[in-house]
Write a protein that holds these residues in place. Structure first.
Motif, mmCIF file in Angstrom:
data_model
loop_
_atom_site.group_PDB
_atom_site.id
_atom_site.type_symbol
_atom_site.label_atom_id
_atom_site.label_comp_id
_atom_site.label_asym_id
_atom_site.label_seq_id
_atom_site.Cartn_x
_atom_site.Cartn_y
_atom_site.Cartn_z
ATOM 1 N N GLU A 1 -3.027 3.282 1.966
ATOM 2 C CA GLU A 1 -2.707 3.900 0.640
ATOM 3 C C GLU A 1 -2.406 5.389 0.733
ATOM 4 O O GLU A 1 -1.697 6.163 0.216
ATOM 5 N N VAL B 1 1.103 2.378 -6.901
ATOM 6 C CA VAL B 1 1.022 3.470 -5.839
ATOM 7 C C VAL B 1 2.261 4.256 -5.900
ATOM 8 O O VAL B 1 2.076 5.625 -5.891
ATOM 9 N N GLN C 1 -6.500 7.501 -5.207
ATOM 10 C CA GLN C 1 -6.157 6.068 -4.677
ATOM 11 C C GLN C 1 -6.428 5.481 -5.734
ATOM 12 O O GLN C 1 -7.226 5.437 -6.610
ATOM 13 N N THR C 2 -5.606 4.149 -5.950
ATOM 14 C CA THR C 2 -5.484 3.243 -7.009
ATOM 15 C C THR C 2 -6.780 2.428 -6.996
ATOM 16 O O THR C 2 -6.939 1.585 -7.904
ATOM 17 N N THR D 1 6.194 -1.708 -1.984
ATOM 18 C CA THR D 1 5.018 -0.686 -2.532
ATOM 19 C C THR D 1 4.824 -1.153 -4.067
ATOM 20 O O THR D 1 5.441 -1.119 -4.719
ATOM 21 N N CYS D 2 3.524 -1.127 -4.413
ATOM 22 C CA CYS D 2 3.093 -1.595 -5.647
ATOM 23 C C CYS D 2 3.630 -0.414 -6.532
ATOM 24 O O CYS D 2 3.561 0.819 -6.295
ATOM 25 N N THR E 1 0.313 8.178 0.648
ATOM 26 C CA THR E 1 0.450 9.113 -0.275
ATOM 27 C C THR E 1 0.548 10.577 0.349
ATOM 28 O O THR E 1 1.424 11.557 -0.037
ATOM 29 N N HIS F 1 0.843 -1.158 -0.077
ATOM 30 C CA HIS F 1 -0.055 0.139 0.032
ATOM 31 C C HIS F 1 0.838 1.380 -0.040
ATOM 32 O O HIS F 1 0.117 2.154 -0.132
ATOM 33 N N GLY F 2 2.135 1.274 0.241
ATOM 34 C CA GLY F 2 2.858 2.621 0.265
ATOM 35 C C GLY F 2 3.201 2.809 1.600
ATOM 36 O O GLY F 2 1.980 2.594 2.729
#
Length: 333
Positions: free
Chosen positions: A145, A118, A183-184, A114-115, A149, A93-94
């Motif tokens: 996430e 993201v 958000q993704t 982290t993806c 961010t 999720h970061g």
């Protein structure tokens, strides 16, 4: 009169009612989830147990418990990690910038899972900030996430927007220098509505070069929309704290499915809701393993005469390599 005893007729076994299951494709693990889980497993293989993981590596209890059995220790904050040489992995999720900084300050062996999609949002936000823009972040307050961010930039750099109503009334500090990121794992429809409002209110709004909602979220929602109007009910296999799984349930309801539920395991099925069906849709959130989909189908097969049909809306071939330190060729570099 015959001496043959009269034997009552044996009742024929009750036939199971027929059930057609439409299985959505794509479903389940996305490339970012596969990468994150593989990162933990590869770290265990290379360095042995324990491997510490900050936050659930992905939002799925089955996955987390499986990794725990293999030697992963999950914590919510770095201060729960002892002074150690063991790897400390950041979830898909970061994380806010303060987390890797704190890890470096303690000389922890940090690995960022982290993806990449993201990370793309983080970089977009940083570029907008450097160009003097205030950033409108469309997302859910408190989601890891979103926390990650917002934590990329100084306080006050973002304004969070969760609903269309908030998009209508948001009052940014400088309406002439604005950008938005998202958000993704959001609802495609909800996000499109909010973006349309922001575009109308702020004509100079800077936008992502490519939408931030990730390919997997998009594909899974479109797959659900394809089957939801055709079934009596739909099950999303996923965890209640999984944003993308919750959005799949909402997408099914909006597309006309009369009954949609988020279910973690077969044991969680409410049979008072899922009885008397002739058709059922099944999908899985991006952090739900296929073994749980099979478990759900088996549970229905014990009560119904099941016929499964896969409905494919698109093919996926996305692959993300492991963090560099975990790749087989890392030692040679």
């Amino acid at each position: 009169m015959s001496d043959t005893p009269i034997v009552p007729d044996r009742a024929a076994p009750a036939e199971r009612p027929a059930l057609k299951i439409l299985l959505a494709a794509p479903r389940g693990f996305c490339a970012g989830v596969v990468r994150a889980i593989d990162a933990v497993e590869q770290a265990l293989k290379l360095y042995g147990a324990p491997v510490y993981v900050r936050h659930e590596i992905v939002h799925n209890k089955y996955v987390v418990e499986d990794l725990k059995r293999k030697g992963a220790i999950f914590v919510e904050e770095l201060d729960e990690v002892p002074d150690t040489t063991a790897p400390v992995i950041f979830s898909a999720h970061g994380v806010p910038k303060s987390v890797p900084e704190a890890a470096a300050g303690r000389n922890l062996f940090a690995i960022d899972a982290t993806c990449p999609l993201v990370t793309k949002v983080h970089r977009e936000a940083q570029v907008h900030f450097k160009r003097g823009r205030h950033i409108l972040l469309i997302g859910h307050k408190g989601h890891p996430e979103v926390v990650g961010t917002i934590g990329q930039l100084p306080d006050g750099a973002f304004t969070l927007i969760e609903t269309a109503e908030e998009a209508e009334r948001v009052s940014p500090p400088d309406a002439e220098n604005l950008a938005y990121v998202t958000q993704t794992t959001l609802s495609l429809d909800d996000t499109a509505e909010m973006v349309a409002i922001l575009r109308r209110r702020f004509p100079k709004l800077s936008e992502p070069h490519k939408e931030d909602i990730c390919y997997a979220t998009t594909n899974r929602q479109e797959a659900v929309k394809a089957i939801a109007p055709k079934v009596d009910a739909l099950i999303v296999v996923g965890a209640p704290n999984s944003s993308n799984s919750q959005r799949l349930r909402e997408a099914a309801e909006r597309a006309g499915c009369p009954r949609a539920a988020l279910v973690q395991r077969a044991a969680d099925i409410d049979w008072s809701v899922f009885s008397g069906l002739s058709s059922l849709g099944v999908t899985a959130g991006a952090s739900a393993p296929e073994v749980l989909v099979e478990e759900i189908i088996d549970a229905f097969a014990a009560r119904y005469d099941v016929r499964v049909e896969t409905v494919t809306s698109t093919e996926e071939d996305v692959f993300f390599p492991l963090p560099r330190v975990l790749r087989p060729d890392a030692a040679a570099e």
